[in-house]
Design a protein around this motif. Structure first.
Motif, mmCIF file in Angstrom:
data_model
loop_
_atom_site.group_PDB
_atom_site.id
_atom_site.type_symbol
_atom_site.label_atom_id
_atom_site.label_comp_id
_atom_site.label_asym_id
_atom_site.label_seq_id
_atom_site.Cartn_x
_atom_site.Cartn_y
_atom_site.Cartn_z
ATOM 1 N N PHE A 104 0.947 -1.240 0.087
ATOM 2 C CA PHE A 104 0.001 -0.025 -0.045
ATOM 3 C C PHE A 104 0.713 1.403 0.163
ATOM 4 O O PHE A 104 0.627 2.237 -0.556
ATOM 5 C CB PHE A 104 -0.874 -0.024 1.068
ATOM 6 C CG PHE A 104 -2.161 -0.789 1.160
ATOM 7 C CD1 PHE A 104 -3.236 -0.242 0.522
ATOM 8 C CD2 PHE A 104 -2.152 -2.179 1.593
ATOM 9 C CE1 PHE A 104 -4.255 -1.294 0.010
ATOM 10 C CE2 PHE A 104 -3.296 -3.058 1.190
ATOM 11 C CZ PHE A 104 -4.327 -2.405 0.657
ATOM 12 N N TYR A 105 2.150 1.330 0.528
ATOM 13 C CA TYR A 105 3.016 2.375 0.896
ATOM 14 C C TYR A 105 3.813 2.653 -0.443
ATOM 15 O O TYR A 105 3.770 3.724 -0.972
ATOM 16 C CB TYR A 105 3.715 2.440 2.058
ATOM 17 C CG TYR A 105 4.738 3.282 2.169
ATOM 18 C CD1 TYR A 105 4.548 4.594 2.030
ATOM 19 C CD2 TYR A 105 6.141 3.179 2.398
ATOM 20 C CE1 TYR A 105 5.375 5.859 2.295
ATOM 21 C CE2 TYR A 105 7.283 3.949 2.800
ATOM 22 C CZ TYR A 105 6.890 5.418 2.520
ATOM 23 O OH TYR A 105 7.650 6.199 2.621
ATOM 24 N N ILE A 106 4.026 1.666 -0.962
ATOM 25 C CA ILE A 106 4.826 1.775 -2.278
ATOM 26 C C ILE A 106 4.335 1.150 -3.595
ATOM 27 O O ILE A 106 4.266 1.708 -4.677
ATOM 28 C CB ILE A 106 6.291 1.097 -2.096
ATOM 29 C CG1 ILE A 106 7.049 1.909 -0.889
ATOM 30 C CG2 ILE A 106 7.265 0.987 -3.333
ATOM 31 C CD1 ILE A 106 8.264 0.992 -0.423
ATOM 32 N N GLY A 107 3.875 -0.012 -3.390
ATOM 33 C CA GLY A 107 3.385 -0.820 -4.718
ATOM 34 C C GLY A 107 2.081 -0.155 -5.499
ATOM 35 O O GLY A 107 2.218 0.015 -6.769
ATOM 36 N N ILE A 108 1.156 0.225 -4.662
ATOM 37 C CA ILE A 108 -0.008 0.770 -5.328
ATOM 38 C C ILE A 108 0.207 2.036 -5.927
ATOM 39 O O ILE A 108 -0.353 2.442 -6.836
ATOM 40 C CB ILE A 108 -1.407 0.607 -4.429
ATOM 41 C CG1 ILE A 108 -1.688 -0.718 -4.135
ATOM 42 C CG2 ILE A 108 -2.378 1.344 -4.770
ATOM 43 C CD1 ILE A 108 -2.654 -1.054 -3.036
ATOM 44 N N PRO A 109 0.786 2.913 -5.096
ATOM 45 C CA PRO A 109 1.037 4.456 -5.477
ATOM 46 C C PRO A 109 2.084 4.397 -7.157
ATOM 47 O O PRO A 109 1.380 5.008 -7.855
ATOM 48 C CB PRO A 109 1.933 5.032 -4.313
ATOM 49 C CG PRO A 109 1.410 4.560 -3.250
ATOM 50 C CD PRO A 109 1.144 2.904 -3.413
ATOM 51 N N PHE A 110 2.858 3.528 -6.971
ATOM 52 C CA PHE A 110 3.768 3.331 -8.378
ATOM 53 C C PHE A 110 2.846 2.915 -9.554
ATOM 54 O O PHE A 110 2.976 3.142 -10.710
ATOM 55 C CB PHE A 110 4.843 2.709 -8.046
ATOM 56 C CG PHE A 110 6.012 3.268 -7.549
ATOM 57 C CD1 PHE A 110 6.584 4.513 -8.488
ATOM 58 C CD2 PHE A 110 6.832 3.132 -6.599
ATOM 59 C CE1 PHE A 110 7.702 5.305 -7.985
ATOM 60 C CE2 PHE A 110 7.813 3.803 -6.124
ATOM 61 C CZ PHE A 110 8.180 4.949 -6.947
ATOM 62 N N ALA A 111 1.703 1.930 -9.136
ATOM 63 C CA ALA A 111 0.805 1.620 -10.032
ATOM 64 C C ALA A 111 -0.066 2.807 -10.555
ATOM 65 O O ALA A 111 -0.473 2.506 -11.788
ATOM 66 C CB ALA A 111 0.048 0.214 -9.519
ATOM 67 N N LEU A 112 -0.229 3.390 -9.646
ATOM 68 C CA LEU A 112 -1.216 4.909 -10.199
ATOM 69 C C LEU A 112 -0.595 5.536 -11.252
ATOM 70 O O LEU A 112 -1.008 6.348 -11.920
ATOM 71 C CB LEU A 112 -1.485 5.442 -8.893
ATOM 72 C CG LEU A 112 -2.621 4.825 -7.879
ATOM 73 C CD1 LEU A 112 -2.730 5.701 -6.790
ATOM 74 C CD2 LEU A 112 -3.758 4.462 -8.484
ATOM 75 N N VAL A 113 1.095 5.563 -11.289
ATOM 76 C CA VAL A 113 1.606 6.242 -12.235
ATOM 77 C C VAL A 113 1.104 5.966 -13.717
ATOM 78 O O VAL A 113 0.955 7.123 -14.582
ATOM 79 C CB VAL A 113 3.017 6.051 -12.133
ATOM 80 C CG1 VAL A 113 3.925 6.580 -13.456
ATOM 81 C CG2 VAL A 113 3.730 6.545 -10.916
ATOM 82 N N ASP A 114 0.749 4.625 -14.007
ATOM 83 C CA ASP A 114 0.501 4.346 -15.215
ATOM 84 C C ASP A 114 -0.945 4.944 -15.505
ATOM 85 O O ASP A 114 -1.257 5.155 -16.883
ATOM 86 C CB ASP A 114 0.458 2.746 -15.654
ATOM 87 C CG ASP A 114 1.776 2.124 -15.908
ATOM 88 O OD1 ASP A 114 2.386 2.836 -15.993
ATOM 89 O OD2 ASP A 114 1.643 1.007 -16.194
ATOM 90 N N PHE A 115 -1.611 5.045 -14.491
ATOM 91 C CA PHE A 115 -3.231 5.564 -14.606
ATOM 92 C C PHE A 115 -3.034 6.983 -15.105
ATOM 93 O O PHE A 115 -3.866 7.614 -15.791
ATOM 94 C CB PHE A 115 -4.164 5.482 -13.570
ATOM 95 C CG PHE A 115 -4.668 4.111 -13.228
ATOM 96 C CD1 PHE A 115 -5.733 3.784 -14.257
ATOM 97 C CD2 PHE A 115 -3.993 3.293 -12.547
ATOM 98 C CE1 PHE A 115 -6.048 2.195 -13.923
ATOM 99 C CE2 PHE A 115 -4.427 2.038 -12.194
ATOM 100 C CZ PHE A 115 -5.481 1.610 -12.844
ATOM 101 N N ILE A 116 -2.000 7.776 -14.545
ATOM 102 C CA ILE A 116 -1.665 9.122 -15.092
ATOM 103 C C ILE A 116 -1.285 9.260 -16.470
ATOM 104 O O ILE A 116 -1.595 10.131 -17.100
ATOM 105 C CB ILE A 116 -0.651 9.838 -14.156
ATOM 106 C CG1 ILE A 116 -1.387 9.905 -12.816
ATOM 107 C CG2 ILE A 116 -0.256 11.262 -14.440
ATOM 108 C CD1 ILE A 116 -0.243 10.475 -11.481
#
Length: 278
Positions: A127-139
């Protein structure tokens, strides 16, 4: 002078790799952030997990695999490797929880003194690292359009905010911001960083016109507020585990997590705003 030269050399190489990875193609963009995600997770678990034997290396590998999985799945979807996206999302959602629960099974046999502490850190890494970086692709990806310059702009804003806070704080800082966590940070520095960030956001819209001036200014405010909080959160983490730097991958700069702590905290809020605009 030698230390400064080393820091500058590291910074130049780091920036060149980042720019090349984002600008060459969609594939190098995704690969770049997958590597960064894996590196940050590796450093995070190196600081937190109970690791005292060769057997415990599997725990760290499991934590990295679980943490990087969202980025892999989103990248596969964004790059067009999936023909039936709806089925892919459904199957991924169904399999995701069982994959996470393998950490519980492993701890049954690991003979660790803190099994649930290890499980908690593995889930925290997700939740602290994995999910935020996955959101980069959504941007960056919106159907057939590749908005890599918005991500690059967010990175630039994050670095400008950090630099502005340091310069203003070192010259005018008198009022401690959060002495219990980071004694050197001041309110003056944080405000100076945020103001510098907003000013830079104005000039950024002249170059990166994928979104308008108001949107860049809002993103600059998001970075100015949450970037500093992200830095404080990582400082809190390092204090709680008794380390100075997250790693030594970047000579003179510490680890990857030290460089991306603010950006990680910015992504969820920036992504929420950008996706709202779309």
């Amino acid at each position: 002078m030698q230390g400064l030269r080393r820091r500058l050399t590291t910074a130049v190489i780091f920036v060149v790799i980042m720019v090349a990875g984002m600008y060459i193609s969609e594939h190098t963009f995704s690969l770049l952030f997958l590597i960064i995600t894996g590196g940050c997770l590796f450093e995070f678990f190196g600081m937190t997990l109970d690791r005292h034997s060769k057997r415990d290396r599997f725990r760290k590998a499991l934590g990295v695999a679980i943490g990087i999985l969202p980025s892999i799945l989103v990248s596969a979807l964004s790059l067009g490797y999936v023909s039936d996206s709806e089925t892919f999302i459904q199957v991924s959602s169904l399999l995701f929880a069982p994959f996470i629960f393998t950490s519980f099974i492993y701890e049954l046999y690991s003979n660790s003194q803190e099994p649930f502490g290890n499980i908690a850190y593995i889930i925290l890494g997700l939740f602290y690292i994995g999910i935020p970086f996955a959101l980069v692709d959504f941007i960056a990806f919106d159907e057939n359009t590749f908005y890599y310059r918005i991500v690059f702009g967010l990175l630039l804003l994050t670095w400008v905010n950090d630099t502005g806070a340091y310069l203003v704080g070192s010259q005018f800082g008198k009022t401690p911001l959060f002495p219990r966590i980071s004694p050197n940070k001041t309110w003056e520095g944080s405000i100076g960083g945020a103001v510098t960030c907003v000013v830079f956001g104005y000039f950024l819209h002249l170059v990166f016109d994928e979104i308008g001036l108001i949107q860049w200014l809002v993103l600059a405010l998001i970075v100015g507020v949450f970037g500093g909080l992200g830095d404080l959160v990582e400082s809190m983490l390092k204090r709680s585990v008794g380390v100075k730097d997250s790693g030594n991958l970047l000579p003179g700069h510490g680890g990857l997590l030290d460089r991306f702590d603010a950006f990680i905290f910015v992504i969820p809020f920036a992504a929420a705003y950008i996706l709202y605009l779309r």
